[in-house]
Motif scaffolding. Structure first.
Motif, PDB file in Angstrom:
ATOM      1  N   SER A 151       2.147   6.943   2.036  1.00 42.76           N
ATOM      2  CA  SER A 151       1.853   5.820   1.141  1.00 42.76           C
ATOM      3  C   SER A 151       0.397   5.838   0.695  1.00 42.76           C
ATOM      4  CB  SER A 151       2.111   4.488   1.851  1.00 42.76           C
ATOM      5  OG  SER A 151       3.467   4.362   2.167  1.00 42.76           O
ATOM      6  N   ALA A 152      -0.510   6.112   1.643  1.00 44.92           N
ATOM      7  CA  ALA A 152      -1.936   6.122   1.321  1.00 44.92           C
ATOM      8  C   ALA A 152      -2.241   7.202   0.282  1.00 44.92           C
ATOM      9  CB  ALA A 152      -2.754   6.353   2.590  1.00 44.92           C
ATOM     10  N   LEU A 153      -1.719   8.408   0.495  1.00 33.22           N
ATOM     11  CA  LEU A 153      -2.000   9.522  -0.414  1.00 33.22           C
ATOM     12  C   LEU A 153      -1.399   9.275  -1.795  1.00 33.22           C
ATOM     13  CD1 LEU A 153      -1.337  12.559   1.966  1.00 33.22           C
ATOM     14  CD2 LEU A 153      -3.565  11.771   1.123  1.00 33.22           C
ATOM     15  N   TYR A 154      -0.130   8.842  -1.808  1.00 36.26           N
ATOM     16  CA  TYR A 154       0.544   8.620  -3.096  1.00 36.26           C
ATOM     17  C   TYR A 154      -0.168   7.512  -3.884  1.00 36.26           C
ATOM     18  CZ  TYR A 154       4.239   8.038  -6.536  1.00 36.26           C
ATOM     19  OH  TYR A 154       4.931   7.962  -7.722  1.00 36.26           O
ATOM     20  N   GLU A 189       8.695   1.730  -4.867  1.00 34.76           N
ATOM     21  CA  GLU A 189       8.152   0.450  -4.404  1.00 34.76           C
ATOM     22  C   GLU A 189       6.626   0.420  -4.562  1.00 34.76           C
ATOM     23  OE1 GLU A 189       9.291  -2.334  -3.864  1.00 34.76           O
ATOM     24  OE2 GLU A 189       7.716  -3.371  -2.748  1.00 34.76           O
ATOM     25  N   ILE A 190       5.964   1.524  -4.238  1.00 31.89           N
ATOM     26  CA  ILE A 190       4.505   1.582  -4.424  1.00 31.89           C
ATOM     27  C   ILE A 190       4.162   1.380  -5.900  1.00 31.89           C
ATOM     28  CG2 ILE A 190       2.476   3.104  -4.318  1.00 31.89           C
ATOM     29  CD1 ILE A 190       3.710   4.321  -1.752  1.00 31.89           C
ATOM     30  N   PHE A 195       1.793  -1.125 -10.416  1.00 39.62           N
ATOM     31  CA  PHE A 195       1.797  -1.179 -11.884  1.00 39.62           C
ATOM     32  C   PHE A 195       2.646  -2.296 -12.473  1.00 39.62           C
ATOM     33  CE2 PHE A 195       1.193   3.289 -10.599  1.00 39.62           C
ATOM     34  CZ  PHE A 195      -0.112   3.433 -11.038  1.00 39.62           C
ATOM     35  N   ASP A 196       3.635  -2.751 -11.735  1.00 34.89           N
ATOM     36  CA  ASP A 196       4.544  -3.734 -12.319  1.00 34.89           C
ATOM     37  C   ASP A 196       4.521  -5.059 -11.587  1.00 34.89           C
ATOM     38  OD1 ASP A 196       5.265  -2.051 -14.334  1.00 34.89           O
ATOM     39  OD2 ASP A 196       7.071  -1.300 -13.364  1.00 34.89           O
ATOM     40  N   THR A 197       3.380  -5.402 -11.005  1.00 28.72           N
ATOM     41  CA  THR A 197       3.248  -6.693 -10.343  1.00 28.72           C
ATOM     42  C   THR A 197       1.961  -7.358 -10.803  1.00 28.72           C
ATOM     43  OG1 THR A 197       4.367  -5.785  -8.405  1.00 28.72           O
ATOM     44  CG2 THR A 197       3.233  -7.871  -8.111  1.00 28.72           C
ATOM     45  N   LYS A 198       2.127  -8.492 -11.450  1.00 33.86           N
ATOM     46  CA  LYS A 198       0.947  -9.220 -11.913  1.00 33.86           C
ATOM     47  C   LYS A 198       0.968 -10.620 -11.323  1.00 33.86           C
ATOM     48  CE  LYS A 198       0.677  -6.888 -16.363  1.00 33.86           C
ATOM     49  NZ  LYS A 198       0.791  -7.010 -17.812  1.00 33.86           N
TER      50      LYS A 198
END
Lengths: 326, 326
Positions: A151-154, A189-190, A195-198
């Motif tokens: 998760s951290a790297l991606y 989910e990442i 990008f899709d959560t405001k």
């Protein structure tokens, strides 16, 4: 003070870290996905090698990145080795700068503009993100890629490349992404979170900013002003403004997108985003700033109204030189 | 009418096309990047194999995709072979449906929902985009990947995956992207046009929509209303509204994003986007509509003010059933 920075290869940097312990990793202030992702991926890998390790950042970790930072148990120890990740200049350490500016043992970075403040430097300016370099190190360490590390790297890679959208993305970036997906990263989910959560506040300020954008030179330049007043009206905070600098450049015909941001101390922070061939760095350089060819910044101490008066003629010059004025 | 559709492997589909000539390729109506990219990439590859080939679409190619469609010189000939690309159901051929519904020789598609209307079907439901399948065919054809073909394939992949953001993206998708970048695709420019280019009218309507969003049930539901009046005020047209339905669902805490759009004939078109576990289809089904689990639609004939009165109780029910009300 003059310092000799020795440049290390990927392998040499790995060997250096393998020989060290009590490692403190520093991220840059106002942390983004890449500095946080790099810091924690490296920390978790060193931890797996049974080293004492901690990560420090001058500023709080933004809420959307805490799923990364919470993956590491805090630990108290006397640091023997100081590593800075994605920190091109010791000034970017923010309030930690004074304490650490002369004692960074290793800097791992992908910014071609790195000022070589550390004793050792692992620099790969072709890497889309520092996380790409860290991924290479983890391969050498033969670190098992658990969920937290993936998760951290991606996160670091997608936040620095706009999800593989920008020109810093390379074939190698995609090949690494393929390997992270093969290893099981929860990429959808990442990406939803990144990008899709405001926040509602973000939606409000984005709406207000779009409604009040100013255009100059036949629509070649778009200017966004984020005043303290607007922030108070919309209830938006710093993390709600993340990425808002990129907004104006996305408008058809706009070659230069300018975001003026009034800081608490009254200074005006300028963020410039350009489309090719306009060089954002050379414009900002005229005002003591710098950055990348398509994204650069500088700072003004005059009132916000006067900033555009100073900035626009220089932008106009650059548009003219490049034959971009209609 | 019953029909037997024979399913072909990638290799069989290639062999079939290699044995044919005078090939007409059909895209679906209201064409998107994937159907256009697939159609033109395949057409250009068959052209390189010295075949007569043409592409037809019921609707005009949207402006942002004409850089793809202009890569093929129009040619007049009597079609001997009809190929449909990315067309899951012959109804999706739009106004070309009547003419071609019974005569499609080969359908190449990635929709698991494909209704098997064609004589032959090459289906890969694991492909993120039909362009991924076409890329595989071009490898078998040993087609030289020129700039036009690269652009067509890359455009199809990024538009169907939200630039590698969505869960349909696979490790294979990234490996193909890496190969397209190695071959020289101008990905940054394509992504700029696809994702980072907004008209001034779009910016205006997006700003207005964000400013005027309504929230219900503790922020679980966000409602956007796009009235005729708003369209006239902002000067926005249909293509400026592209993707605006996805806006409300992206707000933190929102489980159901509703977009109401007043059509010219006075009817209200509803677009529903949900986050798991809320089923958009079952809600829209109550009003005679349908769609996918996370994106569905329906239509109302009452005044716009009454639509929410009818819709909200049904949405509330679904939120309650799923334990999503706070």
């Amino acid at each position: 003070m003059s310092r000799t920075t020795s440049e290390l290869s990927l392998k040499e940097a790995c060997e250096y870290l393998l020989g060290r312990d009590q490692i403190l990793i520093l991220t840059h202030a106002q942390p983004d996905g890449d500095t946080i992702g790099s810091g924690y991926a490296l920390a978790l890998a060193l931890k797996a090698l049974h080293k004492q390790v901690a990560v420090r950042c001058a500023d709080p970790i933004p809420h959307k990145f805490t799923f990364i930072s919470l993956s590491l148990e805090p630990e108290e120890f006397e640091p023997q080795t100081i590593v800075a990740v994605d920190v091109a200049d010791c000034k970017l350490l923010g309030s930690l700068c004074e304490e650490y500016k002369d004692v960074v043992d290793l800097c791992i970075d992908h910014h071609v503009s790195n000022v070589r403040y550390a004793k050792r430097l692992l620099l790969d300016a072709n890497a889309s993100a520092t996380c790409e370099i860290i991924y290479g190190m983890l391969k050498i360490f033969e670190t098992p890629l658990n969920r937290h590390i993936l998760s951290a790297l991606y996160t670091g890679i997608v936040t620095d490349t706009g999800c593989f959208k920008y020109s810093n993305t390379t074939a190698k970036t995609h090949r690494i992404a393929a390997e992270l997906i093969d290893a099981g990263v929860d990429y959808a989910e990442i990406n939803r979170v990144m990008f899709d959560t405001k926040s509602r506040e973000r939606v409000k300020i984005e709406g207000a900013v779009m409604d009040n954008m100013d255009f100059y030179f036949g629509g070649r330049v778009a200017v966004i002003a984020i005043t303290r007043k607007l922030l108070i009206q919309t209830g938006a905070n710093d993390s709600d403004l993340d990425g808002i600098n990129a907004l104006s450049r996305t408008i058809e015909g706009v070659m230069v997108g300018v975001t003026l941001r009034e800081k608490k101390d009254g200074k005006i922070k300028i963020s410039l985003r350009t489309n090719a061939p306009i060089d954002a760095t050379s414009i900002c350089h005229r005002f003591g700033g710098g950055g990348h060819p398509r994204a650069a910044g500088c700072e003004f101490t005059c009132p916000i109204e006067e900033v555009t008066e100073q900035l626009l003629p220089v932008i106009r010059e650059s548009l003219e030189e490049n034959g971009c004025l209609i």
